[in-house]
Design a protein around this motif. Structure first.
Motif, PDB file in Angstrom:
ATOM      1  N   THR A  56      -4.727   6.649 -13.738  1.00 16.54           N
ATOM      2  CA  THR A  56      -4.904   5.240 -13.491  1.00 16.54           C
ATOM      3  C   THR A  56      -4.571   5.289 -11.771  1.00 16.54           C
ATOM      4  O   THR A  56      -5.283   4.652 -11.341  1.00 16.54           O
ATOM      5  CB  THR A  56      -3.769   4.251 -14.079  1.00 16.54           C
ATOM      6  OG1 THR A  56      -3.887   4.543 -15.597  1.00 16.54           O
ATOM      7  CG2 THR A  56      -3.980   2.857 -13.794  1.00 16.54           C
ATOM      8  N   LEU A  57      -3.417   5.949 -11.356  1.00 14.14           N
ATOM      9  CA  LEU A  57      -3.208   5.926  -9.927  1.00 14.14           C
ATOM     10  C   LEU A  57      -4.329   6.541  -9.145  1.00 14.14           C
ATOM     11  O   LEU A  57      -4.838   6.020  -8.099  1.00 14.14           O
ATOM     12  CB  LEU A  57      -1.834   6.739  -9.648  1.00 14.14           C
ATOM     13  CG  LEU A  57      -0.564   6.158 -10.122  1.00 14.14           C
ATOM     14  CD1 LEU A  57       0.590   6.993  -9.918  1.00 14.14           C
ATOM     15  CD2 LEU A  57      -0.284   4.797  -9.298  1.00 14.14           C
ATOM     16  N   PRO A  62      -6.523   6.298  -4.890  1.00 13.24           N
ATOM     17  CA  PRO A  62      -6.552   7.713  -4.605  1.00 13.24           C
ATOM     18  C   PRO A  62      -5.898   8.166  -3.463  1.00 13.24           C
ATOM     19  O   PRO A  62      -5.419   9.271  -2.970  1.00 13.24           O
ATOM     20  CB  PRO A  62      -7.898   8.391  -4.553  1.00 13.24           C
ATOM     21  CG  PRO A  62      -8.731   7.221  -4.443  1.00 13.24           C
ATOM     22  CD  PRO A  62      -7.968   5.789  -4.709  1.00 13.24           C
ATOM     23  N   LEU A  63      -5.522   7.080  -2.423  1.00 20.25           N
ATOM     24  CA  LEU A  63      -4.709   7.241  -1.203  1.00 20.25           C
ATOM     25  C   LEU A  63      -3.478   7.721  -1.647  1.00 20.25           C
ATOM     26  O   LEU A  63      -2.725   8.642  -0.591  1.00 20.25           O
ATOM     27  CB  LEU A  63      -4.896   6.308  -0.154  1.00 20.25           C
ATOM     28  CG  LEU A  63      -6.069   5.959   0.468  1.00 20.25           C
ATOM     29  CD1 LEU A  63      -6.089   4.347   0.918  1.00 20.25           C
ATOM     30  CD2 LEU A  63      -6.335   6.978   1.356  1.00 20.25           C
ATOM     31  N   ALA A  64      -2.707   7.455  -2.538  1.00 16.54           N
ATOM     32  CA  ALA A  64      -1.333   7.607  -2.750  1.00 16.54           C
ATOM     33  C   ALA A  64      -1.053   8.998  -3.409  1.00 16.54           C
ATOM     34  O   ALA A  64      -1.910   9.445  -4.071  1.00 16.54           O
ATOM     35  CB  ALA A  64      -0.805   6.653  -3.784  1.00 16.54           C
ATOM     36  N   TYR A 100       9.923   8.137  -0.710  1.00 18.60           N
ATOM     37  CA  TYR A 100       8.875   7.580  -1.714  1.00 18.60           C
ATOM     38  C   TYR A 100       8.986   6.178  -1.319  1.00 18.60           C
ATOM     39  O   TYR A 100       9.951   5.507  -1.233  1.00 18.60           O
ATOM     40  CB  TYR A 100       9.057   7.865  -3.254  1.00 18.60           C
ATOM     41  CG  TYR A 100       9.189   9.212  -3.698  1.00 18.60           C
ATOM     42  CD1 TYR A 100       7.903   9.767  -3.588  1.00 18.60           C
ATOM     43  CD2 TYR A 100      10.336  10.018  -3.775  1.00 18.60           C
ATOM     44  CE1 TYR A 100       7.638  11.178  -4.072  1.00 18.60           C
ATOM     45  CE2 TYR A 100      10.061  11.665  -4.095  1.00 18.60           C
ATOM     46  CZ  TYR A 100       8.800  11.900  -4.135  1.00 18.60           C
ATOM     47  OH  TYR A 100       8.695  13.429  -4.500  1.00 18.60           O
ATOM     48  N   ASP A 101       7.752   5.412  -1.568  1.00 18.55           N
ATOM     49  CA  ASP A 101       7.447   3.989  -1.563  1.00 18.55           C
ATOM     50  C   ASP A 101       7.668   3.342  -2.911  1.00 18.55           C
ATOM     51  O   ASP A 101       8.385   2.210  -3.076  1.00 18.55           O
ATOM     52  CB  ASP A 101       6.042   3.852  -1.106  1.00 18.55           C
ATOM     53  CG  ASP A 101       5.972   4.422   0.390  1.00 18.55           C
ATOM     54  OD1 ASP A 101       6.672   4.124   1.283  1.00 18.55           O
ATOM     55  OD2 ASP A 101       4.693   5.183   0.298  1.00 18.55           O
ATOM     56  N   PHE A 153       0.904  -1.246  -0.131  1.00 20.77           N
ATOM     57  CA  PHE A 153      -0.099   0.052  -0.119  1.00 20.77           C
ATOM     58  C   PHE A 153       0.835   1.304   0.117  1.00 20.77           C
ATOM     59  O   PHE A 153       1.157   1.884   0.995  1.00 20.77           O
ATOM     60  CB  PHE A 153      -0.845  -0.143   1.053  1.00 20.77           C
ATOM     61  CG  PHE A 153      -1.758  -1.372   1.254  1.00 20.77           C
ATOM     62  CD1 PHE A 153      -2.588  -1.433   0.363  1.00 20.77           C
ATOM     63  CD2 PHE A 153      -1.427  -2.283   2.239  1.00 20.77           C
ATOM     64  CE1 PHE A 153      -3.435  -2.628   0.439  1.00 20.77           C
ATOM     65  CE2 PHE A 153      -2.350  -3.448   2.417  1.00 20.77           C
ATOM     66  CZ  PHE A 153      -3.067  -3.709   1.267  1.00 20.77           C
ATOM     67  N   PRO A 154       1.418   1.678  -1.085  1.00 22.24           N
ATOM     68  CA  PRO A 154       2.258   2.683  -1.443  1.00 22.24           C
ATOM     69  C   PRO A 154       1.505   4.117  -1.043  1.00 22.24           C
ATOM     70  O   PRO A 154       0.299   4.216  -1.312  1.00 22.24           O
ATOM     71  CB  PRO A 154       3.039   2.539  -2.594  1.00 22.24           C
ATOM     72  CG  PRO A 154       2.029   2.025  -3.459  1.00 22.24           C
ATOM     73  CD  PRO A 154       1.166   1.118  -2.538  1.00 22.24           C
ATOM     74  N   GLU A 155       1.972   5.024  -0.228  1.00 24.61           N
ATOM     75  CA  GLU A 155       1.602   6.281  -0.005  1.00 24.61           C
ATOM     76  C   GLU A 155       2.158   7.325  -0.833  1.00 24.61           C
ATOM     77  O   GLU A 155       1.514   8.173  -1.107  1.00 24.61           O
ATOM     78  CB  GLU A 155       2.067   6.439   1.527  1.00 24.61           C
ATOM     79  CG  GLU A 155       1.132   5.716   2.516  1.00 24.61           C
ATOM     80  CD  GLU A 155       1.504   6.083   4.066  1.00 24.61           C
ATOM     81  OE1 GLU A 155       2.247   6.649   4.265  1.00 24.61           O
ATOM     82  OE2 GLU A 155       0.977   4.773   4.771  1.00 24.61           O
ATOM     83  N   ARG A 156       3.384   7.180  -1.025  1.00 15.47           N
ATOM     84  CA  ARG A 156       4.041   8.425  -1.915  1.00 15.47           C
ATOM     85  C   ARG A 156       4.614   7.591  -3.382  1.00 15.47           C
ATOM     86  O   ARG A 156       5.542   6.820  -2.920  1.00 15.47           O
ATOM     87  CB  ARG A 156       5.159   9.223  -1.140  1.00 15.47           C
ATOM     88  CG  ARG A 156       4.675   9.931  -0.165  1.00 15.47           C
ATOM     89  CD  ARG A 156       5.580  10.513   0.940  1.00 15.47           C
ATOM     90  NE  ARG A 156       6.519  11.289   0.092  1.00 15.47           N
ATOM     91  CZ  ARG A 156       6.567  12.580  -0.087  1.00 15.47           C
ATOM     92  NH1 ARG A 156       5.457  13.103   0.002  1.00 15.47           N
ATOM     93  NH2 ARG A 156       7.823  12.899  -0.689  1.00 15.47           N
TER      94      ARG A 156
END
Lengths: 453, 78
Positions: A158-159, A164-166, A196-197, A137-140
């Protein structure tokens, strides 16, 4: 000219050179041959011999042109060369001056690609062990790509749609042209300075030349050194770049890269829902199972029939009571029997009997005594009378009546003549008295005939 | 007399042990009665715990469904 028919070497060579240069066929030739004696000078010029089975042709490629060659020329390669043929005056040799060089059959880009790929593969840059894991679950998310164009739009849409959390940060990057390599490397390094993740490095499709920056060694190494896991999204399905090999994950398109980078919200929700129902099912299964277990326990013998808990004790008590009674009765019987036996024994040994017996014995003895006494008395009486009769019969007085006398010497009856000597005095008793006599003579007679007297 | 917060599993295990002992039938009478009483208490504890777990589960499921509906509508509008 006519005065001296001899030409200088220089003049002749120049003439020949002119002839060469004048020939339009030699001004722009396409020639195919095998490279040999390849020498790459430090200046960047490449000297080599182009040959085939029957001929050899010296050739040179100057640094300015050599730079455009995407691969490293090596002996044995078959190449397609475009250039011109002219004479090198200093040596009098004609040479092929190559302007461009392509690897035959596969193309020079391809060859360069293969060479770099092999080199980096040997170094281990593509090894699976170096592939970094991606957070679920990447955040950045850093996006290294051109700020305009379809690629960045596809990625962002697409992201946003999927997850939409990222938070998305775009690193505007030149992806083609002379500055592309440096720009890509800089962007990757800049992104690595932040937190960044996931990083997406990409661009839209294009010709192989357009993608060429992504086949560059510097870009490959920048990707390899990235601390952030990288998804490459370069070109399309068919064009795989070195960047794709080094990247931790390869996507066929920018949209695909965005899809790989983040989980789908819808899928997550679906999964959540299925987890929830799954958990509910498991929990209710567990409860049902435990219920069954509890029911089994509570309906087990001791709880279903609690009376059975003390039933054995009742039985034991009753059995004990029974045997107690039996024991008591038996003991009583035994005692009674023993008592009776002893009683009998005692009765048998009573002194009364003894007394009776003794009395009867006494009585018996008495009687015997009596009878014996009587008999004895009678016997004595008879004896007495018989004795008296005998006595009477034997009485010496009676004998003397009949004329017999008795002689005594010193009070002793004399029965034999040998008892007296001549001259001795005797007393002779007779019926009517006594005579004192003296013996004058002894006359022995035969014993049979003679008797005292 | 059950402890303040006995775990379901512990209670079940104890209950099993009691049943096992009672089934063997060689427990002295007074002890058997004590065990029986303890067993009944444990049984009630287990029963109550199961019931409350079931109730809790149903409640949670209801709450969960409401939430999931919310998310789903949000998802479809986007």
């Amino acid at each position: 000219m006519s005065s001296d028919p001899y030409l200088s070497v220089k003049a002749l060579t120049k003439y020949i050179k002119k002839k060469f240069d004048a020939d339009p066929h030699l001004r722009d030739v396409y020639v195919k041959g095998e490279l040999s004696n390849v020498k790459i000078h430090t200046s960047g010029h490449i000297y080599f011999t182009l040959k085939d089975n029957s001929s050899r042709l010296p050739a040179v490629m100057f640094a300015a042109n050599a730079r455009t060659v995407k691969f490293k020329p090596e002996s044995g390669m078959t190449v397609l060369i475009r250039g011109d043929v002219t004479v090198y005056e200093a040596s009098g040799q004609y040479q092929l001056y190559a302007q461009s060089m392509q690897a035959d059959g596969i193309g020079d880009y391809y060859l360069a690609f293969e060479q770099l790929k092999e080199k980096l593969a040997k170094e281990g840059l593509f090894n699976a062990v170096h592939k970094k894991p991606f957070p679920r679950f990447p955040e950045r998310i850093a996006v290294v790509t051109a700020p305009t164009g379809a690629a960045v739009r596809d990625i962002c849409i697409t992201l946003n749609r999927r997850y939409p959390l990222a938070k998305i940060v775009i690193y505007p990057t030149l992806v083609q042209g002379a500055q592309a390599i440096q720009s890509i490397v800089q962007s990757i390094q800049a992104a690595n300075k932040a937190d960044y993740d996931v990083m997406i490095v990409g661009r839209g499709g294009g010709s192989i030349e357009d993608l060429w920056a992504f086949n560059d060694e510097a870009v490959a190494r920048a990707i390899f050194q990235s601390r952030i896991p990288i998804i490459s999204a370069v070109g399309h399905e068919t064009d795989t770049t070195i960047a794709d090999f080094v990247a931790d994950l390869r996507a066929a398109t920018p949209t695909a890269a965005a899809e790989l980078a983040v989980p789908s919200k819808a899928e997550l929700l679906e999964r959540l829902l299925s987890y929830r129902t799954g958990m509910y099912r498991m929990a209710s299964n567990t409860i049902a199972k435990e219920k069954t277990a509890l029911n089994r326990l509570t309906s087990s013998m001791p709880f279903a029939y609690p009376d059975r808990l003390y039933r054995p004790f009742i039985e034991r008590v009753e059995r004990a009571t029974d045997s107690l009674q039996r024991e008591v009765i038996q003991t009583y019987r035994r005692s009674r029997e023993q008592h009776a036996y002893l009683d009998r024994q005692l009765a048998g040994r009573s002194p009364e009997n003894l007394i009776k017996q003794s009395a009867s014995e006494l009585d018996h003895l008495q009687r015997r005594l009596d009878s014996l006494m009587g008999q004895s008395l009678q016997n004595r009486t008879q004896q007495l009378s018989s004795a008296m009769r005998t006595l009477d019969a034997l009485s010496p007085l009676k004998i003397m009546d009949r004329g017999y006398s008795i002689s005594y010497k010193g009070g002793q009856v004399i029965k034999s003549v040998s008892q007296v000597e001549e001259g001795e005095s005797l007393t002779i008793s007779m019926k009517d008295g006594k005579l004192a006599a003296t013996v004058t003579e002894r006359i022995l007679t035969s014993k049979g005939e003679n008797k005292d007297g | 007399m059950a402890e303040k917060e006995i775990m379901f599993n512990q209670a079940m295990e104890q209950l099993e042990e009691i049943v096992r002992q009672l089934e063997q039938g060689d427990v002295p009478l007074e002890e058997a009665l004590t065990l029986y009483q303890k067993g009944m208490e444990l049984s009630k504890v287990c029963h109550d715990k199961l019931q409350s777990a079931e109730k809790q589960l149903v409640t949670m499921m209801k709450d969960g469904k409401e939430v999931s509906v919310d998310i789903e509508t949000e998802g479809t509008t986007k």
